[in-house]
Every structure is written in C-alpha cells, then in structure tokens.
Design an enzyme around this catalytic site. Structure first.
Site, short mmCIF file in Angstrom:
data_model
loop_
_atom_site.label_atom_id
_atom_site.label_comp_id
_atom_site.label_asym_id
_atom_site.label_seq_id
_atom_site.Cartn_x
_atom_site.Cartn_y
_atom_site.Cartn_z
N THR A 196 3.39 -19.90 70.93
CA THR A 196 2.68 -19.25 71.98
C THR A 196 1.81 -18.33 71.50
O THR A 196 1.15 -17.34 72.20
CB THR A 196 3.91 -18.68 72.79
OG1 THR A 196 4.55 -17.64 71.86
CG2 THR A 196 4.86 -19.54 73.48
N CYS B 196 3.78 8.06 89.06
CA CYS B 196 5.18 7.27 88.68
C CYS B 196 6.32 8.30 88.93
O CYS B 196 6.63 9.20 87.99
CB CYS B 196 4.98 7.06 87.43
SG CYS B 196 6.48 5.83 86.97
N GLU C 82 10.49 -14.06 80.30
CA GLU C 82 9.13 -13.87 79.86
C GLU C 82 8.07 -13.09 80.54
O GLU C 82 7.27 -12.70 80.01
CB GLU C 82 8.86 -15.65 80.16
CG GLU C 82 9.56 -16.62 79.18
CD GLU C 82 9.41 -17.84 79.55
OE1 GLU C 82 9.13 -18.90 78.63
OE2 GLU C 82 9.52 -18.50 80.68
N THR D 242 8.51 -13.62 69.73
CA THR D 242 8.32 -14.97 70.57
C THR D 242 9.80 -15.60 70.30
O THR D 242 10.49 -15.47 69.31
CB THR D 242 7.52 -16.03 69.81
OG1 THR D 242 7.38 -17.31 70.37
CG2 THR D 242 7.67 -16.12 68.33
N TYR D 243 10.14 -16.67 71.21
CA TYR D 243 11.56 -17.35 71.12
C TYR D 243 10.82 -18.90 70.99
O TYR D 243 11.63 -19.76 71.19
CB TYR D 243 12.38 -17.20 72.22
CG TYR D 243 12.52 -15.65 72.51
CD1 TYR D 243 13.55 -15.05 71.82
CD2 TYR D 243 11.77 -15.12 73.23
CE1 TYR D 243 14.03 -13.81 71.87
CE2 TYR D 243 12.07 -13.51 73.67
CZ TYR D 243 13.38 -12.89 72.50
OH TYR D 243 13.32 -11.47 73.02
N ASN D 244 9.55 -18.98 70.98
CA ASN D 244 8.94 -20.52 70.84
C ASN D 244 9.52 -21.46 72.00
O ASN D 244 9.95 -22.39 72.09
CB ASN D 244 9.26 -21.18 69.65
CG ASN D 244 8.87 -20.60 68.45
OD1 ASN D 244 9.86 -19.89 67.69
ND2 ASN D 244 7.75 -20.45 68.24
N THR D 245 9.19 -20.48 73.15
CA THR D 245 9.62 -21.33 74.45
C THR D 245 8.52 -21.13 75.47
O THR D 245 8.02 -19.86 75.55
CB THR D 245 11.09 -20.82 75.00
OG1 THR D 245 10.84 -19.38 75.26
CG2 THR D 245 12.05 -21.27 74.28
#
Length: 547
Positions: free
Chosen positions: A453, A189, A518, A441-444
């Site tokens: 999720t 790297c 995401e 999480t953004y619940n999407t």
C-alpha cells in the site's frame, strides 16, 4: 472551594496504581464517600421512586462522582475498577438515587462501538498501553481508545504527547495546557478545549485566563497571531512574525520556548483534525457525555432501534457492498498500472513540476463539503482572536499558495535538527511518530491481503502537503488523480483545512468497502502530514530569523 477541588482530584488517584490492593482500597474509600452523600440527601426509598424524582440535587458533587464512576465502569482498563464502579452505581440505584447513563454509543459518532477494540477484550500489547495511559493520566480518553486500532502508533503518540505536556521543558505546565486550548479553539474543537481546561486548572492555572485571551498574560497574547496563521495559512509565516515574539521589549520569548509553543500548536491543530475526522464523542464523565434522564423510546428513530446501537454501519449493508464491490479492485488495478508505468518511463523534471502546479491549483478548487460558515460559540471563540480568519481558496481570487520545495527545506534535513537542538529529544519523538504513521501497514486493503500500500499512502501524504504548497521533486503528482477520487479529496481537504465541517456522511461516503481501522489509519496519515506541513513553515521562519 480550592480545598474541595483538591480533595476531588485526590479521591481518584489510587485507582491509577498498578497495585490491585491500592486500587481496591481506593474504591472502598470512594464507596464510603458515596454512601455518606446519599445518606445526607436522604433519597426516596426504591418503592416510592417516581420518574420525576431526581434522587440527588442537580449539579451536586454526588452527581459528579456518579458520572466519574460511570466513566470508570466503561473505560478503565483495570477490570477490578470497572467491576467495582458498576457495583457501586447499582448500589446507589437500589437506594433510590438516579444514576447516569452514557449519551451516544461509544467513543465515536462514526464507528460502531462493537467495531472499536473494547477495553476489556483487547490484545496484550494494547491492554498494556491502555494501562500505562490510565496510570499516567487517570483516564483513558476516547481519542486513545479509537487510536487503539493501531497500538504501535498509539504508543508513540502518547509518549510524545506526555513529553510535551508533562516532562521537563521550556514552558510551565499551565502555559502548555493554555496553548493547547488556544490551538484547539481555532478549529472550534470543544472536545479538546474542555479536556485541557480541566488539565489547566488541575496544574494550578489561573481561572481568569479562561475568560478570554485578553485576560491571559501579556506574553501569551501575541501568540494568538502565530496560532491563527499556523492553523489556516502557514505559508504566510515570516521571520518578522518570529522577531516580534523573540525581540518584544517586554514578555519576550526565548527560541526554546517558541519551539515548544510551535510544536504544541501544530500538535493540537492536527489533533483537532483527527478528533473531527473520527467523530470523537465527549468523555463519558464530561458535559455532553452522560445524562441523568431515563431513556425514552421517543429519543430514537426506527433506524437506530433496527441496527442495535444507533450507528448506520455501511459495512453491514449488503446492497451498498454490491454497489461498491469493485471499488477496492479498481484501486488495486490502478496501483498496478502506475507501477508498470513507473518502470517503463520517467517524466522529465519540467513535466513533474507542471503536474505539481496543476494538482496544487486543482486542490484549491476542491470545495470542502458542507461549505458554510459556522460561527464558533462564545465559550470557544474567547480563546482566540479574529474568528473569521480561516483557510481560503486563493486561486479563486487569482492568488496562489507559494511553492516550498522539500529539497530547499525539509523535516529530515533541517527541521528535525532545529527542534532537537532547542528542545532536546522532541525532534526524535516527532520523527518516530511521523515515520510510524507514514510507514504503518498491515499489507491489506479491505479483504485483500499481501498488498503493497506504499503508493497509496504516499499519494495521501503528498496530496496534503501539495495543498500546503509543499513539493517533492521526485514525486509524480499525476498519480494523485489516479488514486484519490474527488469524494475522498473533499474529505481530506475538509478534515485538514476545516475539520469542524467534517460530517458522518462524508466519513461513510469514502472507501465504503474498507474497514473502520483502515479509515482511522487514513486519519492518522492526515493528522501527521498536516502537523509536519505546519511545522515546516514555522521552523523555516525560525531558521530565517536565526540566520
């Protein structure tokens, strides 16, 4: 030479101030320096400028200052510094000096710049975190900008990294950066290696050490073996490895120093995974981040010109979206069915164990994409030994990764307290960072809202631990094959085990309907799950040595 380097570093310090007056005064001083240097080289007047004219000699101090100004004009979170840096660059150009331009399109090779939260147009919380980072380090690096999609996590990540590198601890500052170089080099790297070479020199590190591990102090050299095993086959670590370091006749390590080193090694192994997984570009002011050559049409292909910024963005591909339109819905339906099955029946312990062993064996057979050996460059390989040593698919030779049951040795019940005891506060910081990545999480899911999720996040985390032989007795590993398709598994395995082989095509081919934010979240999960897996094996070996 050293005086000149000190002067160069000190020149920019005032720009990190929270006080606008201090920043403007510093910019005025930099402007004077730039103008004196331009006057000294007597560039051609604008009217006589030709494409072959360089304006300033190659590799001059002026070029380095101009490259730094370019970085500030694009990345500095303080608007006044961005504006004044841009003005100074234009003034230099008006005087006939060729100024640099960025190479690439933003902080990531994989994510279009317009999708990344732009430094100048971010939420107040993110802006505050960016300002804190810049004030502390004098830079806002590309990793932080990409992580800016998830400010809660970024805040925890930066706090932990700052503590490991800058705050009171068992290891000296130059040792910390050198260990970071060793760890990043293990995965070739160059981005992280270059970052820490600069930091190592800034804190007074001996440049001779950078010629190779054999030029480093005798105390650091044996750490190469621990670095190698941790990065590629951590389950092979034993208490004997620990004993060799702690009981060395000369140059022995204290347990506190060793814990600090282990946390740094695992941090940078996993951060190398994130760096490759998100296609992080070199910093604008570093080698490979800018050029003084003018742009020419021949450098672009037709597709680059057509899409506006050099990224083939699959989110803007209506045909591709039509082909993949069912992907998210299918995944959501599977999650729903699995939840119903959980409610209806529970598998026996024997069946759960069998499913784990099956998944572990299958994970060995997943071939990393672009599976070919790539020899590291001399610049990178000199920082570690045995470059041929890497992750191997043991099952092909009839070997197996042994199983570590979390019930026998876990982060929560064992590792956390050991780290906190020997390196106070770090266990707490790491635990918070693990929890944030796991629970974030953004619940999407893509365009769908109000989605739980947790099942998907747990499948990703547990699949990575499964590849390292770590088993949770209460988890049904049959869920993994339902939720993670083979293409996604290839991406996960490549990024976690051989991140230097990660390609843009692999990044674009999984979860095509999902947002880039995401996918960055997935990479945070992979990074933290990998770090915890490595830490578990290292801490277990240290515990066995101590008992």
């Amino acid at each position: 030479m050293e005086v000149q380097e000190q002067e160069s570093v000190g020149r920019w310090d005032g720009l990190s101030s929270r006080d606008a007056t201090s920043r403007i005064e510093t910019m005025e001083n930099i402007q004077q320096v730039v103008m004196k240097k331009i006057e000294a080289i007597k560039p051609m007047p604008p009217g006589a400028f030709s494409p072959s004219a360089v304006g300033s000699p190659p590799n001059s101090d002026l070029n380095a200052i101009l490259a730094h100004l370019l970085m500030l004009s694009k990345r500095c979170p303080f608007e006044d510094v961005r504006a004044l840096s841009g003005q100074l660059l234009r003034a230099a150009q008006d005087l006939g000096v060729r100024i640099p331009r960025p190479l690439g399109n933003g902080p990531s090779r994989f994510i279009p710049e317009k999708e990344i939260l732009k430094v100048s147009k971010v939420a107040d919380r993110t802006q505050s975190i960016f300002e804190d980072a810049f004030s502390t380090l004098g830079r806002l690096d590309n990793i932080s900008v990409v992580m800016g999609f998830h400010p809660h996590y970024l805040e925890s990540f930066l706090r932990t990294q700052h503590y490991l590198l800058q705050m009171d601890g068992p290891l000296s500052l130059h040792y910390r950066h050198y260990i970071g170089i060793m760890a990043a080099a293990r995965h070739q790297c160059s981005y992280l290696v270059n970052l820490h070479v600069n930091d190592f020199l800034q804190v007074g590190g001996d440049p001779k050490w950078l010629n190779g591990l054999d030029e480093a102090p005798r105390k650091l050299q044996p750490l190469g073996e621990l670095n190698k095993i941790l990065a590629h086959r951590p389950w092979l670590l034993t208490k004997e490895h620990i004993e060799q370091l702690v009981k060395a006749e000369e140059h022995s390590w204290s347990l506190a120093e060793l814990i600090h080193a282990v946390v740094l090694l695992t941090h940078y192994h996993s951060l190398a995974s994130f760096t490759f997984g998100c296609g992080i570009m070199p910093e604008i002011h570093s080698d490979g981040g800018h050029t003084f050559r003018p742009p020419s049409l021949s450098q672009y292909c037709v597709c680059d010109i057509a899409n506006g910024n050099g990224h083939a963005n699959h989110h803007d591909d209506p045909l591709g979206n039509q082909e993949m339109c069912g992907e998210v819905e299918v995944l959501m339906e599977r999650m729903k069915q699995l939840q119903e099955c959980r409610d209806d029946e529970e598998a026996s312990q024997e069946e759960m164990a069998t499913r784990f062993e099956r998944e572990k064996t299958e994970s060995m057979l997943v071939v990393t994409a672009e599976d070919e050996e790539s020899a590291p460059s001399r610049d990178i390989s000199r920082h570690f030994e045995d470059p041929s040593y890497g992750y191997k698919e043991f099952s092909r030779r009839g070997e197996q990764v042994p199983t570590l049951r979390v019930q026998d040795y876990s982060w929560e019940d064992h590792g956390f307290s050991l780290v906190n005891r020997l390196y106070p506060d770090v266990g707490q910081m790491l635990d918070e960072k693990f929890q944030l990545a796991y629970n974030l999480t953004y619940n999407t899911m893509a365009t769908h809202k109000d989605v739980d999720t947790s099942m998907l996040r747990r499948a990703i985390w547990n699949y990575i631990h499964c590849m390292f032989g770590i088993r949770y007795d209460d988890y049904d590993y049959g869920e993994i094959n339902q939720l993670l398709d083979r293409g996604f598994k290839i991406y996960i395995k490549t990024m976690v085990c051989s991140p230097e082989k990660t390609t843009r095509r692999m990044y674009e081919s999984f979860w095509r309907q999902f947002q880039h934010s995401e996918k960055v979240h997935v990479n945070l999960l992979l990074m933290e799950a990998r770090m915890q897996a490595e830490l578990l094996y290292a801490l277990r070996a240290i515990t066995r040595y101590m008992t």
